[in-house]
Design a protein around this motif. Structure first.
Motif, PDB file in Angstrom:
ATOM      1  N   VAL A 289       0.828  -1.210   0.000  1.00 45.20           N
ATOM      2  CA  VAL A 289       0.000   0.000   0.000  1.00 45.20           C
ATOM      3  C   VAL A 289       0.864   1.263   0.000  1.00 45.20           C
ATOM      4  O   VAL A 289       0.614   2.206  -0.748  1.00 45.20           O
ATOM      5  N   ALA A 290       1.901   1.273   0.827  1.00 44.15           N
ATOM      6  CA  ALA A 290       2.732   2.473   0.965  1.00 44.15           C
ATOM      7  C   ALA A 290       3.509   2.802  -0.310  1.00 44.15           C
ATOM      8  O   ALA A 290       3.865   3.960  -0.529  1.00 44.15           O
ATOM      9  N   ASN A 291       3.755   1.815  -1.145  1.00 42.95           N
ATOM     10  CA  ASN A 291       4.530   2.047  -2.360  1.00 42.95           C
ATOM     11  C   ASN A 291       3.687   2.179  -3.612  1.00 42.95           C
ATOM     12  O   ASN A 291       4.220   2.321  -4.711  1.00 42.95           O
TER      13      ASN A 291
ATOM     14  N   ILE B  48      -3.069   3.890  -4.948  1.00 41.14           N
ATOM     15  CA  ILE B  48      -3.957   3.514  -3.850  1.00 41.14           C
ATOM     16  C   ILE B  48      -4.114   4.725  -2.944  1.00 41.14           C
ATOM     17  O   ILE B  48      -3.140   5.235  -2.407  1.00 41.14           O
ATOM     18  N   SER B  49      -5.359   5.199  -2.810  1.00 39.32           N
ATOM     19  CA  SER B  49      -5.604   6.331  -1.907  1.00 39.32           C
ATOM     20  C   SER B  49      -6.318   5.804  -0.667  1.00 39.32           C
ATOM     21  O   SER B  49      -7.264   5.023  -0.764  1.00 39.32           O
ATOM     22  N   LEU B  50      -5.816   6.214   0.467  1.00 41.84           N
ATOM     23  CA  LEU B  50      -6.365   5.763   1.740  1.00 41.84           C
ATOM     24  C   LEU B  50      -7.305   6.806   2.316  1.00 41.84           C
ATOM     25  O   LEU B  50      -7.049   8.009   2.206  1.00 41.84           O
ATOM     26  N   THR B  51      -8.363   6.332   2.947  1.00 40.66           N
ATOM     27  CA  THR B  51      -9.238   7.237   3.691  1.00 40.66           C
ATOM     28  C   THR B  51      -8.661   7.377   5.100  1.00 40.66           C
ATOM     29  O   THR B  51      -7.760   6.640   5.489  1.00 40.66           O
ATOM     30  N   GLU B  52      -9.209   8.315   5.843  1.00 45.25           N
ATOM     31  CA  GLU B  52      -8.732   8.524   7.207  1.00 45.25           C
ATOM     32  C   GLU B  52      -8.886   7.232   7.996  1.00 45.25           C
ATOM     33  O   GLU B  52      -9.893   6.543   7.882  1.00 45.25           O
ATOM     34  N   GLY B  53      -7.889   6.908   8.773  1.00 46.90           N
ATOM     35  CA  GLY B  53      -7.935   5.699   9.578  1.00 46.90           C
ATOM     36  C   GLY B  53      -6.564   5.329  10.100  1.00 46.90           C
ATOM     37  O   GLY B  53      -5.592   6.075   9.944  1.00 46.90           O
ATOM     38  N   VAL B  54      -6.488   4.171  10.692  1.00 48.53           N
ATOM     39  CA  VAL B  54      -5.275   3.712  11.360  1.00 48.53           C
ATOM     40  C   VAL B  54      -4.106   3.589  10.390  1.00 48.53           C
ATOM     41  O   VAL B  54      -2.999   4.061  10.680  1.00 48.53           O
ATOM     42  N   LEU B  55      -4.316   2.963   9.233  1.00 45.09           N
ATOM     43  CA  LEU B  55      -3.220   2.760   8.294  1.00 45.09           C
ATOM     44  C   LEU B  55      -2.696   4.083   7.746  1.00 45.09           C
ATOM     45  O   LEU B  55      -1.485   4.315   7.695  1.00 45.09           O
TER      46      LEU B  55
ATOM     47  N   LEU C 250       1.107   5.475   8.343  1.00 42.54           N
ATOM     48  CA  LEU C 250       2.018   5.792   7.240  1.00 42.54           C
ATOM     49  C   LEU C 250       2.477   7.244   7.275  1.00 42.54           C
ATOM     50  O   LEU C 250       3.650   7.536   7.019  1.00 42.54           O
ATOM     51  N   GLU C 251       1.568   8.154   7.605  1.00 45.10           N
ATOM     52  CA  GLU C 251       1.947   9.564   7.697  1.00 45.10           C
ATOM     53  C   GLU C 251       2.933   9.796   8.839  1.00 45.10           C
ATOM     54  O   GLU C 251       3.869  10.579   8.719  1.00 45.10           O
ATOM     55  N   SER C 252       2.752   9.075   9.946  1.00 46.18           N
ATOM     56  CA  SER C 252       3.620   9.295  11.111  1.00 46.18           C
ATOM     57  C   SER C 252       5.015   8.702  10.961  1.00 46.18           C
ATOM     58  O   SER C 252       5.941   9.131  11.639  1.00 46.18           O
ATOM     59  N   VAL C 253       5.185   7.727  10.068  1.00 49.97           N
ATOM     60  CA  VAL C 253       6.494   7.067   9.937  1.00 49.97           C
ATOM     61  C   VAL C 253       7.195   7.388   8.619  1.00 49.97           C
ATOM     62  O   VAL C 253       8.299   6.892   8.375  1.00 49.97           O
TER      63      VAL C 253
END
Length: 189
Positions: A64-66, A70-77, A81-84
């Motif tokens: 997913v990160a690469n 793939i666009s993610l909605t707000e949530g844990v994943l 990813l934004e924090s790391v």
């Protein structure tokens, strides 16, 4: 049969047995890469797996990160990813290990499954991700110190190129039958 896979393929996940042959190959590969790990794109997302029995989660995160499509909605994943994003691979692995909301969500989803997973159980299989990043096929394995470059690829040849890498894993264990390959493809929606 590869032609039956819906296109475009975003990533491939390989599940394979962790055998003596694999561990020997991994040690040799590490030795050669430690001397010269190579240069990787700044935006290649790679993380180490520091949590026991989390290889499937790490493989999915790598996929997913690469993927730019793939666009993610707000949530844990997305939050994780934004924090790391700007951390080292080791720091990312530690962050996953310490992320309470990610861990709680993971445990909730695991309860819905059909298999009871013991976090202390000795695991004999391992998940890795194969991705196309800017025309290069990468193997992303959280147990390894570095991403592994497997040469050039394209959107059109990615499945065939990734299949060759999967066959290399199988060739190391010719008597083993327990290999599974999963393609992450675009949804019809």
């Amino acid at each position: 049969m590869l032609e039956w896979i819906p296109q475009p393929v975003k990533a491939i996940i390989l599940l394979f047995p962790v055998s003596e042959a694999y561990e020997k190959h991994r040690a040799q590969e590490h030795e050669s890469l430690a001397a010269d790990p190579g240069i990787f794109p700044d935006d290649l997302f790679y993380m180490r797996q520091l949590t026991s029995n989390a290889c499937g989660t790490v493989a999915l995160i790598h996929c997913v990160a690469n993927s730019t499509s793939i666009s993610l909605t707000e949530g844990v994943l997305k939050s994780f990813l934004e924090s790391v994003r700007d951390l080292t691979p080791e720091e990312r692995g530690k962050a996953l290990e310490n992320d309470k909301s990610f861990t709680e969500g993971h445990h909730e989803l695991a309860k819905e499954g059909q298999t009871v997973a013991d976090p202390e159980e000795k695991v004999n299989h391992h998940f890795i991700a194969l991705i196309n990043k800017d025309g290069t096929l990468y193997e992303l394995d959280g147990r390894k110190q570095f991403p592994i470059k497997h040469g050039s690829t394209s959107d059109e040849t990615f499945v065939q190129d990734a299949a060759k890498v999967c066959k290399e894993f199988m060739a190391r264990d010719p008597d083993e039958l327990r290999f599974t390959v999963m393609a992450l493809v675009a949804s019809d929606n």
